[in-house]
Design an enzyme around this catalytic site. Structure first.
Site, short mmCIF file in Angstrom:
data_model
loop_
_atom_site.label_atom_id
_atom_site.label_comp_id
_atom_site.label_asym_id
_atom_site.label_seq_id
_atom_site.Cartn_x
_atom_site.Cartn_y
_atom_site.Cartn_z
CD1 TRP A 12 -2.10 -2.08 0.20
CD2 TRP A 12 -2.96 -1.42 2.16
NE1 TRP A 12 -3.13 -2.94 0.52
CE2 TRP A 12 -3.69 -2.56 1.71
CE3 TRP A 12 -3.34 -0.84 3.38
CZ2 TRP A 12 -4.74 -3.13 2.44
CZ3 TRP A 12 -4.38 -1.40 4.11
CH2 TRP A 12 -5.08 -2.52 3.64
CE LYS A 13 4.51 0.88 -4.40
NZ LYS A 13 5.07 1.24 -5.70
CG HIS A 97 9.66 -1.41 -2.93
ND1 HIS A 97 9.69 -0.21 -3.62
CD2 HIS A 97 8.63 -2.11 -3.44
CE1 HIS A 97 8.70 -0.20 -4.49
NE2 HIS A 97 8.04 -1.34 -4.41
CD GLU A 99 8.08 2.91 -4.65
OE1 GLU A 99 7.54 2.69 -3.55
OE2 GLU A 99 7.50 2.67 -5.74
N GLY A 175 4.75 1.50 -11.07
CA GLY A 175 3.91 2.69 -11.01
C GLY A 175 3.85 3.47 -12.30
CB SER A 215 2.41 -1.62 -14.31
OG SER A 215 2.98 -0.37 -13.97
N GLY A 236 1.37 -2.77 -6.39
CA GLY A 236 1.29 -1.45 -5.79
C GLY A 236 -0.07 -0.83 -6.08
N GLY A 237 -0.14 -0.07 -7.16
CA GLY A 237 -1.36 0.68 -7.50
C GLY A 237 -2.63 -0.16 -7.45
P1 PGA Z 1 2.94 -0.99 -9.06
O1 PGA Z 1 3.97 -1.15 -7.84
O2 PGA Z 1 2.08 -2.22 -9.09
O3 PGA Z 1 2.16 0.25 -8.75
O4 PGA Z 1 3.76 -0.85 -10.29
C1 PGA Z 1 4.59 -2.38 -7.57
C2 PGA Z 1 5.47 -2.25 -6.36
O5 PGA Z 1 6.03 -1.18 -6.15
O6 PGA Z 1 5.65 -3.21 -5.58
#
Ligand code: PGA
Length: 255
Positions: A12-13, A97, A99, A175, A215, A236-237
């Site tokens: 969920w970041k 991760h 990020e 993302g 994605s 993620g999203g």
């Molecule tokens: P995303 O992110 O599905 O939004 O591309 C994946 C993730 O960062 O684990």
């Protein structure tokens, strides 16, 4: 075909405040498939781990943390330890991760310390790896993945590999709406498994789950998880909407 049980994580970041996080957790408890054919975990922000954990308590969904510090207690302003996470029911953690690596500056050596500390604490670990666009274009995808695994897994025994999942997340796909084609992703996953065979032998390597991340969404999940070496996803999203995340978990069930 393999007998690895797919594993889908919802990262969920730094999204979803209290009520939104609770609502999503409740929706997921009602809609997600049982854990017979898929393992599922969600990774809320630290501040909502306890409240989301309380909602997930009697469900099959595991509670995960996006980060942690490697020391037990002490003068580490702002940090949260593994035992604190255990107190609120966390059983699985993300390490490395993209990020954290590329926005927050975490090194391979930090990732290694975190991996070893989490295993010591009895946690499951999802070690995230993946190349940046310029590295892909320079033909360095396997080089980057191998380096991140060799350094990130240093000191991890074959026995401990049962607690490790690798998440292959090409940085350019996270993302961005750009996804690796199922064939490209499979190629990278097969190479990752080859590395694991080299490092741990065929028997161990054939049991390690390798998630794809970047994605992944309901529209492409079946094609991706349909590949031999893609054992689920780190989302993620699409993990922020219960119908999308549920559809991806269903796709993993029908692998
Ligand atoms: P995303 O992110 O599905 O939004 O591309 C994946 C993730 O960062 O684990």
């Amino acid at each position: 075909m393999t007998n690895r049980k797919p594993f889908v994580g919802g990262n969920w970041k730094m999204n979803l405040h209290g009520d939104e996080a609770a609502l999503l957790a409740k929706q997921l408890v009602d809609s997600l498939p049982s854990n017979e054919k898929v393992d599922i975990a969600v990774f809320p922000a630290f501040t909502y781990l306890a409240s989301v954990g309380a909602i997930l308590k009697d469900s099959a969904v595991k509670l995960g943390a996006q980060d942690f510090y490697t020391t037990e207690n002490g003068a580490y302003t702002g940090e949260v330890s593994l035992s604190m996470l255990k107190d609120v029911g966390v059983s699985v953690v993300l390490v490395g991760h993209s990020e954290r690596r590329h926005v927050l500056g975490e090194s391979n050596s930090t990732c290694n310390q975190k991996t070893l500390a989490a295993l010591d604490a009895g946690m499951e670990v999802i070690l995230c790896i993946g190349e940046k666009l310029e590295q892909r274009e320079a033909g360095q995808t396997n080089f980057v993945n191998y380096g991140q695994m060799a350094l990130g897994l240093a000191g991890v025994t074959a026995e401990q590999m049962s607690k490790i999942t690798i998440a292959y997340e090409p940085v350019w796909a996270i993302g961005t709406g750009k996804t690796a084609t199922p064939q490209d992703a499979q190629k990278a996953h097969a190479a990752i498994r080859n590395f694991l065979i080299f490092a741990y032998g065929q028997e161990v390597a054939s049991t390690v789950r390798i998630q794809y991340g970047g994605s992944m969404k309901p529209g492409n999940a079946s094609d991706l998880v349909g590949q031999d070496d893609i054992d689920g996803g780190l989302i993620g999203g699409a993990a922020l909407k219960s119908s999308d995340f549920t559809a991806i978990c269903e796709a993993a069930v029908s692998k």
